[in-house]
Motif scaffolding. Structure first.
Motif, mmCIF file in Angstrom:
data_model
loop_
_atom_site.group_PDB
_atom_site.id
_atom_site.type_symbol
_atom_site.label_atom_id
_atom_site.label_comp_id
_atom_site.label_asym_id
_atom_site.label_seq_id
_atom_site.Cartn_x
_atom_site.Cartn_y
_atom_site.Cartn_z
ATOM 1 N N SER A 33 0.736 -1.215 -0.101
ATOM 2 C CA SER A 33 -0.044 -0.035 0.036
ATOM 3 C C SER A 33 0.853 1.130 0.055
ATOM 4 O O SER A 33 0.666 2.131 -0.802
ATOM 5 C CB SER A 33 -0.873 0.073 1.226
ATOM 6 O OG SER A 33 -1.844 -1.104 1.313
ATOM 7 N N ARG A 83 -3.722 4.813 2.711
ATOM 8 C CA ARG A 83 -4.613 3.884 2.168
ATOM 9 C C ARG A 83 -5.021 3.018 3.091
ATOM 10 O O ARG A 83 -4.640 2.598 4.222
ATOM 11 C CB ARG A 83 -4.112 3.222 0.958
ATOM 12 C CG ARG A 83 -3.463 4.263 -0.273
ATOM 13 C CD ARG A 83 -2.568 3.633 -1.112
ATOM 14 N NE ARG A 83 -2.128 4.328 -2.215
ATOM 15 C CZ ARG A 83 -1.156 5.217 -2.137
ATOM 16 N NH1 ARG A 83 -0.302 5.341 -0.969
ATOM 17 N NH2 ARG A 83 -1.112 6.014 -3.163
ATOM 18 N N LEU A 84 -6.091 2.134 2.630
ATOM 19 C CA LEU A 84 -6.799 1.198 3.267
ATOM 20 C C LEU A 84 -6.020 0.135 4.199
ATOM 21 O O LEU A 84 -6.282 -0.352 5.254
ATOM 22 C CB LEU A 84 -7.990 0.506 2.669
ATOM 23 C CG LEU A 84 -9.220 -0.529 3.460
ATOM 24 C CD1 LEU A 84 -9.594 0.224 4.841
ATOM 25 C CD2 LEU A 84 -10.083 -1.043 2.407
ATOM 26 N N SER A 135 -5.571 -0.470 7.994
ATOM 27 C CA SER A 135 -6.018 -1.890 8.506
ATOM 28 C C SER A 135 -4.801 -2.541 9.216
ATOM 29 O O SER A 135 -5.154 -3.344 10.143
ATOM 30 C CB SER A 135 -6.480 -2.884 7.385
ATOM 31 O OG SER A 135 -7.416 -2.456 6.749
#
Length: 584
Positions: free
Chosen positions: A106, A454-455, A459
């Motif tokens: 990411s 970003r995701l 996470s």
């Protein structure tokens, strides 16, 4: 018929296959690369989880590669043997590795396809080496996995060749790690020459019958070699530069997993292979641990670069782990096993936070990070969780593992090492506390970048922070199901040796006593917090003084000096293992 033990090589093979497929997957799309790479890590972790009920129940699973089984106690082929100690590290390496890889892909989304595929390949190759090293029961195979990890780490450190510090750091890592590799190779050759054995169980049986001078020299070489991988003082020269130059997720991989491999292997060799060579070896480990714990904490407090600060704190935490090993007690080994897992979680979390800050703002120095709390409050929250875990604040995981190590040191009648550990902890709290305070200050100048996270990055941070909390809230379950079997595996060396020479076996799982609300450990929390306040003030007040400059100058930046430190450490280590017994 397929048995559970016949699947032992698969977790490593899957990671190696993922490394080979990564450069091909990127040719399809970036989503395919992410899926292939992360799924390889998760599949490896899932297979290791399948071994857990048997291994944590007291079994040692053994597989002879190529079906080269022992004949009359003699082993010619490579053996994989997994007990609770090795499985614990392998599980952490594969599971945490999956999160770090997700963050890496990411973060580096701006890279070209070829570079992105190469970074995933190298990451999986290093992770495979760590898992393979944890599962092997063969000394030369352990050396091979050390070399594989070293080669991947050179390339990952120097991945951004256009940055001179990265290339310089990779060169220092190459020089010092090659010296360490040579020491391990010579030690392996000495043991093979003396006993004609490379299998760890066979070596144990031979050393029980007779431990000669060459064997003790080999032990000193092994401790120095793997101590370099662990970043223990004075073998630590490569670590701050490599951690600072590498991208955030790579620094997390180095700090959370690769250096832990060095400590886990030292424990394996000292307790499982050698018949606990004597108090002189334990004394050596205690000195190395205390010097690393204190020295790393002091140098961390004096840093302004966030990743460099965290790198020195890693040296300090490796020292704490080594002190746990040096107690040689069930409680101390349990604390070391617990802290190995905890360090992988909270140090990975903090390096990922540092990487996220660099990605979002471009800031690298703590003094430039004012306003981070207002801009990214949840990221500051995640960093604070990691800092509080390292500080040993309940209900986070570090409180339990540090409590076990402290209890073992006091229980062995060593008040001075206990006091020095407490001092190192207070300095660590000060070093990390000044970072959190910097986040809360007002922003002075605009940041160089304004990027969104970003995701995948978010996470990974959430899962690691949640794991730190979970491991602290349920200590009884962790102790009963993970830590006690791992500690017992280290203490039942004959059981391990018999298992890897007999196609499997069992070890005796012993209970470890622990009181969560031990009054002394509870009182230690406000004491270290109170001590941290004046330490933060002193570090800021005298940051440009001559004394501080002299302390910082220990890390000169010269690879020649770092190699000199390593040689001095090697001489002291070999003298402690081989010469000291002759003088008694």
């Amino acid at each position: 018929m397929t048995t559970l033990s016949s699947l032992l090589p698969l977790p490593v093979a899957i990671l190696l296959a993922g490394a080979a497929l990564a450069p091909l997957a990127i040719r399809v799309s970036r989503h395919v690369l992410t899926a292939v790479s992360v799924l390889a890590s998760l599949a490896s972790a899932a297979l290791l989880v399948a071994f857990a009920p048997s291994v944590y129940g007291g079994r040692v699973l053994t597989e002879y590669l190529g079906n080269w089984k022992p004949v009359d106690g003699q082993v010619l082929g490579v053996t994989f043997g997994v007990d609770a100690w090795g499985l614990t590290f392998a599980l952490v390496a594969s599971a945490v590795g999956a999160l770090l890889l997700l963050f890496l892909l990411s973060t580096n989304a701006q890279l070209g396809n070829r570079e992105l595929g190469a970074s995933a390949c190298l990451f999986l190759l290093l992770d495979a080496a760590l898992v393979g090293g944890a599962l092997t029961a063969d000394l030369f195979n352990l050396f091979v996995w050390f070399e594989v990890a070293a080669l991947a780490s050179y390339a990952l450190t120097a991945f951004f060749l256009e940055r001179p510090p990265a290339l310089e750091a990779a060169f220092k890592l190459l020089v010092l790690t090659n010296v360490a590799s040579f020491l391990i190779f010579i030690a392996t050759a000495l043991l093979y020459t003396e006993h004609g054995a490379l299998n760890l169980g066979q070596l144990h049986d031979a050393l029980v019958r007779h431990t000669g001078g060459a064997d003790l020299v080999a032990l000193g070489l092994l401790i120095a070699g793997f101590g370099t991988k662990a970043g223990l003082v004075p073998f630590h020269g490569w670590l701050p530069d490599a951690h600072t130059a590498a991208p955030g997720p790579i620094s997390a991989l180095f700090s959370g997993l690769m250096v832990n491999f060095g400590i886990a292997t030292i424990g394996r060799l000292v307790f499982t292979v050698y018949p606990l060579a004597g108090t002189h070896v334990l004394g050596l480990l205690m000195v190395l641990g205390l010097v690393s714990a204190l020295g790393g904490a002091v140098l961390a407090l004096l840093q302004d670069d966030l990743k460099r600060l965290l790198a020195y704190d890693t040296i300090s935490q490796m020292g704490v782990l080594t002190v746990g090993l040096a107690t040689a007690s069930g409680t101390g080994l349990a604390g070391t096993a617990y802290h190995l897992v905890n360090h992988a979680l909270f140090k990975s979390l903090m390096f990922l936070c540092a990487g996220a800050i660099v990605h979002a703002t471009g800031a690298t120095n703590v003094s430039e990070m004012g306003g981070i709390a207002r801009r990214m409050p949840w990221l500051v929250g995640a960093f604070t969780v990691g800092a509080a875990a390292i500080a040993g604040i309940p209900p986070l995981n570090g409180y339990v593992s540090l409590g076990l190590i402290h209890d073992a040191v006091l229980g062995s009648g060593q008040p001075l090492p206990y006091a020095l550990l407490v001092l190192a902890q207070a300095i660590t709290v000060a070093a990390l506390g000044k970072v959190v305070l910097a986040f809360l200050r007002r922003q002075r100048n605009p940041y160089a970048r304004d990027e969104r996270l970003r995701l995948g990055m978010i996470s990974a941070l959430v899962l690691l922070a949640g794991s730190c909390l979970t491991m602290g809230i349920f200590p009884e379950w962790v102790l009963d199901n993970l830590v006690e079997p791992a500690s017992s595996a280290m203490r039942d060396a004959p059981g391990y040796a018999h298992a890897v020479l007999s196609g499997g076996g069992r070890i005796t799982v012993a209970e470890v006593s622990y009181r969560y609300l031990e009054p002394l450990e509870v009182a230690l929390v406000p004491v270290t917090l109170a001590l941290a306040v004046p330490l933060i003030w002193l570090a800021r007040r005298y940051r440009d003084s001559d004394a501080v400059r002299r302390i910082r100058s220990v890390q000169t930046g010269s690879v020649n000096d770092y190699a000199g430190y390593l040689v001095i450490g090697l001489l002291v280590t070999v003298a402690s293992t081989a010469v000291a017994p002759l003088l008694r």
